[in-house]
Design a protein around this motif. Structure first.
Motif, mmCIF file in Angstrom:
data_model
loop_
_atom_site.group_PDB
_atom_site.id
_atom_site.type_symbol
_atom_site.label_atom_id
_atom_site.label_comp_id
_atom_site.label_asym_id
_atom_site.label_seq_id
_atom_site.Cartn_x
_atom_site.Cartn_y
_atom_site.Cartn_z
ATOM 1 N N ARG A 384 -2.925 -8.146 -7.998
ATOM 2 C CA ARG A 384 -3.403 -9.391 -7.394
ATOM 3 C C ARG A 384 -3.093 -9.444 -5.899
ATOM 4 N N LYS A 385 -2.122 -8.673 -5.461
ATOM 5 C CA LYS A 385 -1.752 -8.685 -4.045
ATOM 6 C C LYS A 385 -2.720 -7.865 -3.195
ATOM 7 N N ASN A 386 -3.606 -7.118 -3.835
ATOM 8 C CA ASN A 386 -4.586 -6.333 -3.092
ATOM 9 C C ASN A 386 -5.983 -6.802 -3.478
ATOM 10 N N GLU A 387 -6.652 -7.474 -2.560
ATOM 11 C CA GLU A 387 -7.922 -8.124 -2.862
ATOM 12 C C GLU A 387 -8.989 -7.151 -3.363
ATOM 13 N N THR A 388 -9.060 -5.972 -2.747
ATOM 14 C CA THR A 388 -10.089 -5.003 -3.139
ATOM 15 C C THR A 388 -9.848 -4.492 -4.554
ATOM 16 N N LEU A 389 -8.594 -4.154 -4.873
ATOM 17 C CA LEU A 389 -8.275 -3.684 -6.219
ATOM 18 C C LEU A 389 -8.477 -4.795 -7.248
ATOM 19 N N TYR A 390 -8.035 -5.997 -6.882
ATOM 20 C CA TYR A 390 -8.155 -7.136 -7.793
ATOM 21 C C TYR A 390 -9.618 -7.393 -8.131
ATOM 22 N N THR A 391 -10.492 -7.284 -7.128
ATOM 23 C CA THR A 391 -11.926 -7.464 -7.354
ATOM 24 C C THR A 391 -12.469 -6.371 -8.270
ATOM 25 N N GLU A 419 4.898 1.556 -4.322
ATOM 26 C CA GLU A 419 3.955 2.661 -4.175
ATOM 27 C C GLU A 419 2.608 2.299 -4.800
ATOM 28 N N LEU A 420 2.147 1.077 -4.544
ATOM 29 C CA LEU A 420 0.861 0.650 -5.093
ATOM 30 C C LEU A 420 -0.259 1.560 -4.588
ATOM 31 N N GLU A 421 -1.141 1.951 -5.486
ATOM 32 C CA GLU A 421 -2.272 2.777 -5.101
ATOM 33 C C GLU A 421 -3.148 2.041 -4.083
ATOM 34 N N THR A 422 -3.662 2.762 -3.110
ATOM 35 C CA THR A 422 -4.598 2.162 -2.167
ATOM 36 C C THR A 422 -5.955 2.012 -2.838
ATOM 37 N N PRO A 423 -6.788 1.065 -2.384
ATOM 38 C CA PRO A 423 -8.142 0.971 -2.936
ATOM 39 C C PRO A 423 -8.898 2.294 -2.838
ATOM 40 N N THR A 424 -8.713 3.016 -1.718
ATOM 41 C CA THR A 424 -9.414 4.299 -1.564
ATOM 42 C C THR A 424 -9.038 5.259 -2.687
ATOM 43 N N LYS A 540 -16.411 -4.548 14.523
ATOM 44 C CA LYS A 540 -16.468 -5.890 13.937
ATOM 45 C C LYS A 540 -17.337 -5.936 12.687
ATOM 46 N N ARG A 541 -18.460 -5.205 12.679
ATOM 47 C CA ARG A 541 -19.391 -5.256 11.544
ATOM 48 C C ARG A 541 -18.977 -4.353 10.394
ATOM 49 N N PHE A 542 -18.178 -3.311 10.706
ATOM 50 C CA PHE A 542 -17.932 -2.287 9.695
ATOM 51 C C PHE A 542 -16.445 -2.041 9.432
ATOM 52 N N LYS A 543 -15.646 -3.104 9.493
ATOM 53 C CA LYS A 543 -14.200 -2.927 9.278
ATOM 54 C C LYS A 543 -13.866 -2.291 7.930
ATOM 55 N N PRO A 544 -14.436 -2.758 6.811
ATOM 56 C CA PRO A 544 -14.090 -2.138 5.519
ATOM 57 C C PRO A 544 -14.458 -0.653 5.459
ATOM 58 N N VAL A 545 -15.586 -0.276 6.087
ATOM 59 C CA VAL A 545 -15.996 1.132 6.089
ATOM 60 C C VAL A 545 -14.967 1.969 6.844
ATOM 61 N N ILE A 546 -14.503 1.467 7.985
ATOM 62 C CA ILE A 546 -13.511 2.190 8.784
ATOM 63 C C ILE A 546 -12.201 2.319 8.011
ATOM 64 N N GLN A 547 -11.820 1.259 7.293
ATOM 65 C CA GLN A 547 -10.591 1.329 6.490
ATOM 66 C C GLN A 547 -10.722 2.403 5.405
ATOM 67 N N PHE A 548 -11.874 2.450 4.733
ATOM 68 C CA PHE A 548 -12.088 3.498 3.723
ATOM 69 C C PHE A 548 -12.091 4.883 4.368
ATOM 70 N N LEU A 549 -12.612 4.991 5.587
ATOM 71 C CA LEU A 549 -12.608 6.277 6.284
ATOM 72 C C LEU A 549 -11.175 6.768 6.517
ATOM 73 N N LEU A 597 -3.927 1.827 8.637
ATOM 74 C CA LEU A 597 -2.715 2.622 8.416
ATOM 75 C C LEU A 597 -2.331 2.635 6.946
ATOM 76 N N TYR A 598 -2.482 1.486 6.294
ATOM 77 C CA TYR A 598 -2.151 1.406 4.874
ATOM 78 C C TYR A 598 -3.054 2.321 4.050
ATOM 79 N N GLU A 599 -4.362 2.294 4.331
ATOM 80 C CA GLU A 599 -5.293 3.143 3.580
ATOM 81 C C GLU A 599 -5.005 4.621 3.822
#
Length: 670
Positions: A384-391, A419-424, A540-549, A597-599
């Motif tokens: 629940r603490k990670n929105e992407t995983l929770y979704t 050591e929670l798994e990252t969404p990636t 600004k438009r592609f923050k989630p994509v950059i995080q996954f990268l 950095l987290y990803e």
């Protein structure tokens, strides 16, 4: 309660032979709470003490629970496990203990054969193999199966787009709305309920996307029918055909031949099937996996279940009602093949859609998986603490991936809260599983992923989550790849007087993931860097994509999906981030870089980046639980932090507790 008390001594003795079996069934039937189950499970098993405690606990639940328990004891799979129960309940000696339709077949020999078939199904289907099961490894179906959200109503385009776009709590709220009566939620035992005009559907389509639990549900239906829990008043016989197995057949076969591929189907069952008085249900699992098209063939459709014909003709005859026309059909399929299936089936038919788990379903799955309430709650709170995983947890196989990884860390003595798994990493596991188990017959894996990435990026650039046939044809020239693609969903939308097929990714977060993945798969390194520079110029438009990268740049991850990624991509990303830190960034961009950095999750580089940062300023920003989790990881990578500014961001006590392990590293805390 009186009957349990009256027969307690003999029941205690009989059930003590295998207490875990009856305990599993009592929990599965929700006669006791999960807390009761764990308490009883902790007792020494296969003793009269433990079986006696089970009986006492049930007596404490009241008369209704006791009556349901007696019914449970009379079910065929329980009688098979405890033959002595037939002496406890005299009515069972006449064979009345097996649940059967209200109008059972008149031939006593048929009753006996059906009971033998039920026994075999109970034995065969009570266990389930998981994706990572070794030879001989399996788990009880009851320890995994969790009720899914199934709806009957067709949703409008705006509703579907909300399901795709919304995240976290908002996404769960959308699913709660779908679970309401107004949205026509339907349960498995209601699939063949009559319509308002009293007509009972002859065929039911159970549609669901990859990883949503279609085959699991099919197995549960088989087991529950054999146990007398579902369809007991509707069908004398339920027969299971697995399309993945049928694909291996090349020679002509009759319908009976196909059924013989199931170890539970015997010559005796065949005799029962040919009885015209029988109410029979065919459960056909995985229609979308069949290799042929069901277009017009020159073969005359067989009308007798023993007549041999090409596989396509035999199955077509069953679906269209040419053979065994009185039987009912329940067919599971991915959304990409549901319209083709619908054209084959006769009316009246019902269309249903598996949407996945609600929040309550996710919680229940975690409880079943871990069994220990404290451990299950701990894992669920982490997610629940990670929105992407929770979704993403609305997809059952994502829940399984997360729970499996958590359990492995727990067994190794690692604190998975740190050591929670990252969404990636979870998405990489998910794509790998679908590639291995659901991509048979499709193009080369890297070609498929590349095409998905290009489609995903084009959609993001145009703010699009639904794609028409033209867009799909451009992305996948091979029509078969479009039809059988496990990563895409298909929806039919009304456009004035006609219907139009639209496609989407399972969720916007998967679209963003695939858009990022293609940057690491481009064949030309210079082209990849050129595209990356353009992307980083529009953060600004592609923050989630950059995080996954950043996540996909982790060396331990990208090897699962990409043979030879460009090392210059990771180097450029890291250089870009360090340059931003040195030049100074505003608070909102600072939060985005923390997520990057987290990803990436490479402690040495994170430590280096945080050292360049020195002072972290996040005032006036309302931090989510996900933000706090990300900040905690980054802070814990550093020996000390010069300053952390959290003023005016309305941080709650819960979020402060999340950050508490790292706050002592801050020389200044505002």
């Amino acid at each position: 309660m009186d009957i349990i008390l009256e027969k307690k001594i003999i029941l205690t003795e009989i059930l003590s032979a295998e207490t875990d079996f009856i305990l599993q069934h009592v929990q599965q039937n929700k006669l006791i709470t999960d807390r009761d189950y764990r308490a009883l499970k902790s007792l020494p098993q296969n003793t009269e003490t433990s079986s006696g405690e089970v009986l006492d606990t049930l007596r404490g639940k009241g008369e209704e629970a006791c009556q349901k328990f007696i019914v449970l004891l009379k079910q065929q799979c329980v009688l098979e496990q405890y033959p002595g129960l037939k002496d406890v309940f005299p009515d069972l000696r006449q064979g009345l203990g097996v649940s059967a339709p209200e109008t059972p077949p008149q031939d006593p020999d048929h009753i006996s054969k059906i009971n033998e078939y039920r026994k075999s199904i109970c034995f065969t289907y009570k266990n389930v193999e998981e994706y990572n099961s070794g030879p001989g490894e399996n788990v009880l179906l009851a320890d995994r199966y969790t009720e899914l959200l199934i709806v009957e109503r067709n949703r409008q385009q705006r509703e579907i787009e909300n399901e795709i776009r919304f995240r976290g709590e908002h996404h769960q709220q959308v699913l709660k709305t779908r679970a309401s009566e107004a949205n026509s939620r339907i349960t498995v035992d209601q699939l063949f309920r009559p319509y308002d005009d009293k007509n009972v559907p002859k065929a039911v389509i159970l549609q669901g996307n990859s990883g949503h639990g279609k085959s699991f549900t099919a197995q549960k239906i088989m087991y529950d029918w054999a146990s007398g829990k579902v369809f007991k008043d509707l069908f004398h016989l339920v027969l299971h055909l697995k399309c993945k197995e049928l694909n291996e057949i090349s020679e002509a076969n009759s319908l009976v031949d196909l059924l013989n591929y199931s170890p539970s189907f015997t010559r005796e069952t065949e005799e029962v099937l040919k009885n015209s008085k029988m109410e029979v249900l065919f459960l056909i699992d995985g229609f979308d996996e069949l290799k042929f098209s069901f277009e017009k063939t020159s073969t005359v459709p067989p009308k007798d279940p023993s007549t041999k014909a090409p596989l396509e003709a035999t199955l077509s005859a069953l679906l269209k009602g040419f053979v065994l026309p009185k039987c009912s059909l329940l067919v599971t399929t991915r959304s990409t093949a549901s319209d083709k299936l619908s054209k084959l089936l006769s009316y009246p038919k019902r269309f249903t859609d598996i949407l996945g788990f609600t929040e309550e379903g996710v919680k229940e799955y975690f409880q079943r998986f871990f069994k220990e309430e404290q451990l299950a709650n701990k894992a669920f709170d982490c997610v629940r603490k990670n929105e992407t995983l929770y979704t993403a947890c609305f997809i059952p196989v994502i829940c399984w991936i997360i729970c499996t990884v958590f359990r492995e860390k727990e067994e190794k003595g690692t604190d998975f809260t740190k050591e929670l798994e990252t969404p990636t990493s979870v998405f990489v596991h998910f794509v790998s599983i679908l590639q291995e188990h659901h991509c048979q017959g499709l193009s080369q894996p890297e070609t498929l992923l590349m095409s998905l990435g290009q489609l995903a990026e084009r959609g993001l650039q145009e703010h699009q989550v639904l794609f028409d046939e033209k867009s799909l044809s451009a992305a996948f020239p091979d029509n078969q790849t479009t039809k059988n693609n496990p990563f895409l969903c298909k929806v039919l939308q009304r456009k004035e007087v006609k219907q139009e097929s639209m496609y989407s990714f399972m969720h916007l977060s998967f679209q963003e993931f695939f858009a990022a993945l293609q940057y690491l798969m481009l064949k030309n390194e210079k082209e990849a860097l050129k595209k990356l520079r353009k992307l980083l110029g529009n953060v600004k438009r592609f923050k989630p994509v950059i995080q996954f990268l950043f996540g996909l740049s982790n060396k331990a991850l990208h090897s699962h999906l990409i043979k030879q990624p460009w090392p210059s991509i990771q180097a450029h990303l890291q250089k870009w981030l360090l340059n931003l830190l040195k030049s100074g960034v505003n608070e909102k961009d600072m939060l985005h870089l923390l997520h990057c950095l987290y990803e990436l999750h490479e402690d040495e580089f994170v430590r280096r980046a945080m050292g360049v940062w020195g002072k972290i300023k996040l005032p006036y920003i309302t931090l989510t639980r996900t933000d706090c989790w990300v900040l905690l990881y980054c802070l814990q990578c550093c020996p000390t932090i010069k300053s952390l500014n959290l003023r005016y961001n309305h941080i709650t006590a819960e979020k402060l507790r999340m950050l508490q392990p790292a706050l002592s590293r801050c020389e200044e805390l505002w």
